[in-house]
Design a protein around this motif. Sequence first.
Motif, PDB file in Angstrom:
ATOM      1  N   LEU A 155      -6.116   9.578 -11.224  1.00  0.00           N
ATOM      2  CA  LEU A 155      -7.092   9.267 -10.325  1.00  0.00           C
ATOM      3  C   LEU A 155      -7.500   7.640 -10.020  1.00  0.00           C
ATOM      4  CD1 LEU A 155      -9.612  12.187 -11.327  1.00  0.00           C
ATOM      5  CD2 LEU A 155      -8.826  11.632  -9.311  1.00  0.00           C
ATOM      6  N   PRO A 156      -7.613   6.963 -11.018  1.00  0.00           N
ATOM      7  CA  PRO A 156      -7.877   5.428 -10.828  1.00  0.00           C
ATOM      8  C   PRO A 156      -6.766   4.796  -9.982  1.00  0.00           C
ATOM      9  CG  PRO A 156      -7.440   5.766 -13.016  1.00  0.00           C
ATOM     10  CD  PRO A 156      -7.342   6.989 -12.521  1.00  0.00           C
ATOM     11  N   PHE A 157      -5.352   5.123 -10.089  1.00  0.00           N
ATOM     12  CA  PHE A 157      -4.372   4.604  -9.100  1.00  0.00           C
ATOM     13  C   PHE A 157      -4.622   5.088  -7.766  1.00  0.00           C
ATOM     14  CE2 PHE A 157      -2.409   4.733 -13.522  1.00  0.00           C
ATOM     15  CZ  PHE A 157      -2.064   3.456 -13.685  1.00  0.00           C
ATOM     16  N   ALA A 158      -5.064   6.299  -7.535  1.00  0.00           N
ATOM     17  CA  ALA A 158      -5.344   6.754  -6.202  1.00  0.00           C
ATOM     18  C   ALA A 158      -6.517   6.089  -5.661  1.00  0.00           C
ATOM     19  CB  ALA A 158      -5.555   8.381  -6.123  1.00  0.00           C
ATOM     20  N   ILE A 159      -7.382   5.778  -6.083  1.00  0.00           N
ATOM     21  CA  ILE A 159      -8.624   4.959  -5.603  1.00  0.00           C
ATOM     22  C   ILE A 159      -8.063   3.683  -5.186  1.00  0.00           C
ATOM     23  CG2 ILE A 159     -10.816   3.874  -5.890  1.00  0.00           C
ATOM     24  CD1 ILE A 159     -11.285   6.350  -7.917  1.00  0.00           C
ATOM     25  N   ALA A 160      -7.284   2.734  -6.089  1.00  0.00           N
ATOM     26  CA  ALA A 160      -6.670   1.643  -5.770  1.00  0.00           C
ATOM     27  C   ALA A 160      -5.929   1.699  -4.664  1.00  0.00           C
ATOM     28  CB  ALA A 160      -6.106   0.975  -7.085  1.00  0.00           C
ATOM     29  N   ALA A 161      -5.122   2.721  -4.376  1.00  0.00           N
ATOM     30  CA  ALA A 161      -4.014   2.863  -3.389  1.00  0.00           C
ATOM     31  C   ALA A 161      -4.747   3.002  -2.069  1.00  0.00           C
ATOM     32  CB  ALA A 161      -3.239   4.154  -3.567  1.00  0.00           C
ATOM     33  N   LEU A 162      -5.677   3.839  -1.824  1.00  0.00           N
ATOM     34  CA  LEU A 162      -6.654   3.898  -0.850  1.00  0.00           C
ATOM     35  C   LEU A 162      -7.089   2.634  -0.331  1.00  0.00           C
ATOM     36  CD1 LEU A 162      -8.511   7.247  -1.540  1.00  0.00           C
ATOM     37  CD2 LEU A 162      -6.644   7.125   0.193  1.00  0.00           C
ATOM     38  N   ILE A 163      -7.692   1.774  -1.280  1.00  0.00           N
ATOM     39  CA  ILE A 163      -8.079   0.515  -0.996  1.00  0.00           C
ATOM     40  C   ILE A 163      -7.197  -0.298  -0.475  1.00  0.00           C
ATOM     41  CG2 ILE A 163      -9.539  -1.411  -1.817  1.00  0.00           C
ATOM     42  CD1 ILE A 163     -10.800   0.464  -3.638  1.00  0.00           C
ATOM     43  N   ILE A 164      -6.055  -0.525  -1.136  1.00  0.00           N
ATOM     44  CA  ILE A 164      -5.015  -1.336  -0.717  1.00  0.00           C
ATOM     45  C   ILE A 164      -4.373  -1.062   0.657  1.00  0.00           C
ATOM     46  CG2 ILE A 164      -2.619  -2.094  -1.413  1.00  0.00           C
ATOM     47  CD1 ILE A 164      -3.728  -2.267  -4.325  1.00  0.00           C
ATOM     48  N   ILE A 165      -4.015   0.438   1.011  1.00  0.00           N
ATOM     49  CA  ILE A 165      -3.509   0.892   1.866  1.00  0.00           C
ATOM     50  C   ILE A 165      -4.288   0.422   3.216  1.00  0.00           C
ATOM     51  CG2 ILE A 165      -3.078   2.969   3.393  1.00  0.00           C
ATOM     52  CD1 ILE A 165      -1.985   4.199   0.734  1.00  0.00           C
ATOM     53  N   GLN A 166      -5.899   0.684   2.979  1.00  0.00           N
ATOM     54  CA  GLN A 166      -6.543   0.288   4.072  1.00  0.00           C
ATOM     55  C   GLN A 166      -6.628  -1.272   4.370  1.00  0.00           C
ATOM     56  OE1 GLN A 166      -8.261   2.515   5.862  1.00  0.00           O
ATOM     57  NE2 GLN A 166      -9.250   0.696   7.021  1.00  0.00           N
ATOM     58  N   ARG A 167      -6.379  -1.937   3.580  1.00  0.00           N
ATOM     59  CA  ARG A 167      -6.218  -3.404   3.781  1.00  0.00           C
ATOM     60  C   ARG A 167      -5.054  -4.009   4.203  1.00  0.00           C
ATOM     61  NH1 ARG A 167     -10.309  -6.615   1.449  1.00  0.00           N
ATOM     62  NH2 ARG A 167      -8.981  -8.170   1.165  1.00  0.00           N
ATOM     63  N   THR A 168      -3.857  -3.370   3.522  1.00  0.00           N
ATOM     64  CA  THR A 168      -2.604  -4.034   4.025  1.00  0.00           C
ATOM     65  C   THR A 168      -1.697  -3.485   4.821  1.00  0.00           C
ATOM     66  OG1 THR A 168      -1.550  -3.054   1.981  1.00  0.00           O
ATOM     67  CG2 THR A 168      -2.810  -5.003   1.658  1.00  0.00           C
ATOM     68  N   LEU A 169      -1.834  -2.118   5.014  1.00  0.00           N
ATOM     69  CA  LEU A 169      -0.633  -1.298   5.784  1.00  0.00           C
ATOM     70  C   LEU A 169      -1.354  -1.221   7.193  1.00  0.00           C
ATOM     71  CD1 LEU A 169       1.807   0.141   6.138  1.00  0.00           C
ATOM     72  CD2 LEU A 169       0.444   2.374   5.319  1.00  0.00           C
ATOM     73  N   HIS A 170      -0.818  -2.131   8.050  1.00  0.00           N
ATOM     74  CA  HIS A 170      -1.224  -1.968   9.505  1.00  0.00           C
ATOM     75  C   HIS A 170       0.276  -1.643  10.286  1.00  0.00           C
ATOM     76  CE1 HIS A 170      -4.785  -4.118   8.187  1.00  0.00           C
ATOM     77  NE2 HIS A 170      -4.066  -5.103   7.682  1.00  0.00           N
ATOM     78  N   VAL A 171       0.131  -0.518  10.666  1.00  0.00           N
ATOM     79  CA  VAL A 171       1.584  -0.012  11.619  1.00  0.00           C
ATOM     80  C   VAL A 171       0.992  -0.304  13.170  1.00  0.00           C
ATOM     81  CG1 VAL A 171       2.239   1.368   9.926  1.00  0.00           C
ATOM     82  CG2 VAL A 171       0.517   2.198  11.598  1.00  0.00           C
ATOM     83  N   PRO A 172       2.259  -0.229  13.811  1.00  0.00           N
ATOM     84  CA  PRO A 172       1.985  -0.786  15.531  1.00  0.00           C
ATOM     85  C   PRO A 172       1.407   0.616  15.881  1.00  0.00           C
ATOM     86  CG  PRO A 172       3.977  -1.403  14.474  1.00  0.00           C
ATOM     87  CD  PRO A 172       3.581  -0.539  13.461  1.00  0.00           C
ATOM     88  N   ALA A 173       0.580   0.550  16.776  1.00  0.00           N
ATOM     89  CA  ALA A 173      -0.196   1.604  17.720  1.00  0.00           C
ATOM     90  C   ALA A 173       0.809   2.085  18.824  1.00  0.00           C
ATOM     91  CB  ALA A 173      -1.429   1.091  18.253  1.00  0.00           C
ATOM     92  N   HIS A 174       0.618   3.487  18.730  1.00  0.00           N
ATOM     93  CA  HIS A 174       1.590   4.353  19.434  1.00  0.00           C
ATOM     94  C   HIS A 174       0.969   4.639  20.776  1.00  0.00           C
ATOM     95  CE1 HIS A 174       5.083   3.923  17.079  1.00  0.00           C
ATOM     96  NE2 HIS A 174       4.464   4.355  16.161  1.00  0.00           N
TER      97      HIS A 174
ATOM     98  N   GLY B 170       0.535  -1.219   0.050  1.00  0.00           N
ATOM     99  CA  GLY B 170      -0.137   0.033   0.049  1.00  0.00           C
ATOM    100  C   GLY B 170       0.768   1.302  -0.092  1.00  0.00           C
ATOM    101  N   LEU B 171       2.023   1.214   0.797  1.00  0.00           N
ATOM    102  CA  LEU B 171       2.754   2.489   0.685  1.00  0.00           C
ATOM    103  C   LEU B 171       3.461   2.561  -0.558  1.00  0.00           C
ATOM    104  CD1 LEU B 171       4.051   4.351   2.832  1.00  0.00           C
ATOM    105  CD2 LEU B 171       5.834   2.892   3.252  1.00  0.00           C
ATOM    106  N   LEU B 172       3.895   1.463  -1.298  1.00  0.00           N
ATOM    107  CA  LEU B 172       4.555   1.762  -2.632  1.00  0.00           C
ATOM    108  C   LEU B 172       3.522   2.232  -3.435  1.00  0.00           C
ATOM    109  CD1 LEU B 172       6.326  -1.796  -2.722  1.00  0.00           C
ATOM    110  CD2 LEU B 172       7.330   0.616  -2.529  1.00  0.00           C
ATOM    111  N   LEU B 173       2.398   1.761  -3.576  1.00  0.00           N
ATOM    112  CA  LEU B 173       1.414   2.215  -4.283  1.00  0.00           C
ATOM    113  C   LEU B 173       1.164   3.670  -4.427  1.00  0.00           C
ATOM    114  CD1 LEU B 173      -0.443   1.787  -6.809  1.00  0.00           C
ATOM    115  CD2 LEU B 173      -2.304   0.655  -5.268  1.00  0.00           C
ATOM    116  N   GLY B 174       0.743   4.011  -2.958  1.00  0.00           N
ATOM    117  CA  GLY B 174       0.674   5.339  -2.593  1.00  0.00           C
ATOM    118  C   GLY B 174       1.764   6.533  -3.304  1.00  0.00           C
ATOM    119  N   MET B 175       2.874   5.941  -2.958  1.00  0.00           N
ATOM    120  CA  MET B 175       4.198   6.619  -3.592  1.00  0.00           C
ATOM    121  C   MET B 175       4.241   6.733  -5.288  1.00  0.00           C
ATOM    122  SD  MET B 175       7.270   5.480  -0.903  1.00  0.00           S
ATOM    123  CE  MET B 175       8.306   6.493  -1.907  1.00  0.00           C
TER     124      MET B 175
END
Length: 568
Positions: A184-203, A27-32
């Motif tokens: 635009l289509p890449f951005a929509i895909a990025a938001l979905i994938i980031i929501q599903r795959t990017l899990h960062v530790p809670a602080h 997700g991070l890569l797609l956002g970049m």
Amino acid sequence: MSTPSSTPEDLVKPKMTQRQVLEALSGLLLGMFVSMLASTVVSTSLPVIIHDLNGDQTAFTWVVTATLLTTAISTPIWGKLADLVNRKLLFQLAIVIFVLATAAAGFSQDTTTLIAFRAVQGIGAGGLAALSQVLMADIISPRERGRYMGLFGAVMAVATVGGPLLGGVITDTLGWRWNFYVALPFAIAALIIIQRTLHVPAHAKRKVSIDYLGIVLLSAAVSSLLIWVSLAGDSFEWWSLQTVLMVGGAALATLLFIVVELRVKEPLIPLSTFRNLTFTLAVIASIATGIAMFGASVFLSQFMQLARGATPTEAGVMTIPMIAGLLLASIGVGALITKFGRWKPFLIVGGVLLIAGSFLLSTIHYDTNFALVSLYMFLLGAGVGMTMQNLVLVVQNTTEPSKIGVASSGVTFFRSLGGTIGVSVMGAALATKVTELIAERRDDLGAALASLGTEAQKWTDQLSSGTIPQVSAMPQALRVVFEDIYAQGISHSFLIAVPFAILSLIAIVFLPNKPLTRMTTSERLHAAEADFATVSVPEAMESLSATGAIPTTDAAPAESRKTTESDR
């Protein structure tokens, strides 16, 4: 009865597997990729865009500078927020702001509107630049980060090579406005994938305090300086009342900003970070990297179209050598750093290449052999690739985990600021030089126009309007003169980057050569909490035993519980 206390091993979470890291990175890569594609797809089209919107060289510079300015100003703000609130949510918000502003820019009918939307675009870009570094530090240790640089290299390759090519093709076939909608289509895909795959530790949650006054003062200081650089020598004289007011205003705003940062509870840029020698020297080195990176990306495309008569598509192809140098150096050096754990020699070589590339590009002419121009671009790209990410890496390696966001965004901020000032100064120098050369070549231009017969008046009207000319569409006699003029102007502007590149190398040489840790930011935070727990719990038990609340035999010495990061 004694109660077993928590140990550091209990508090530190197990390392993520390679599969988990790759899932989080996707997700991070797609956002970049979205941010890079939206930026690079427009780069080769800017001369055409400014020409169609009747803009001049100052407008061309400000279309770029507006984005860099707001990127620079917003980067430390995003970095500070990253230390206070949910980083994943911030990254998603940055993507939304960036892409919506980019799409809105496609509807611009004049350069003023385009500049305004590009400024909003920069706010999102600042978040993507700062947060990507912070999130990467959350899941990958500095020592192991080079292993994954190949993925970032692949994303950069597709976006930085494919973006200009795609932008050129779109401009030549569908029209330049479609360049602003392609992400635009890449951005929509990025938001979905980031929501599903990017899990960062809670602080740990804490009260958020935003330094609003610091934001205003920083914006005022940087904006005043850049507006002065862009307009001085054109709209007013360098030594004038306007200069005094703008430079004086920038100096006053900077002074007030420093005072505010020393007093507020949560400073935007904690000045205490400059006590860290690594951070201070990395900031100095990053300024030159920003000038080289942004200056080259802006003016090399302009050189190809205005000094060599290339179309947008051709200009995208012709700048590939610089991108190739950046990618090969970034990926190769990242792998070597992970393998051997040594980073300083690569940074020194990168600093030398920055000097060489900047100086050699200042010698090019409209008829310079393109093989030589390609070599010069490759050297500059390799210098940027060796220094850009690795300067952030060495800062993250020595910074307290709780300040990773501020420190990372600090280096990125000064890189963006350097790029912003560099592009403004180079653009002003280019505009001044072109004006001087046109005056010097008045006779040549007159002869060229006279040879055009009935078309002479059309070109005379177009040139007198002050808009950037479309050199590739000019008649041969006129085209040769303007190619020479713009080649001299652009090569002259590259000379400005050389002293900054030398300063960057000096800063790199004096960077403390500290080994890279194998712990991620999250692991270091948990380790710090563990150290605090193993010291605090025994001390509390000793205090209770002294009052008779618990038997003395149950209190273990605090020293026996202490651990250090190096022990782990």
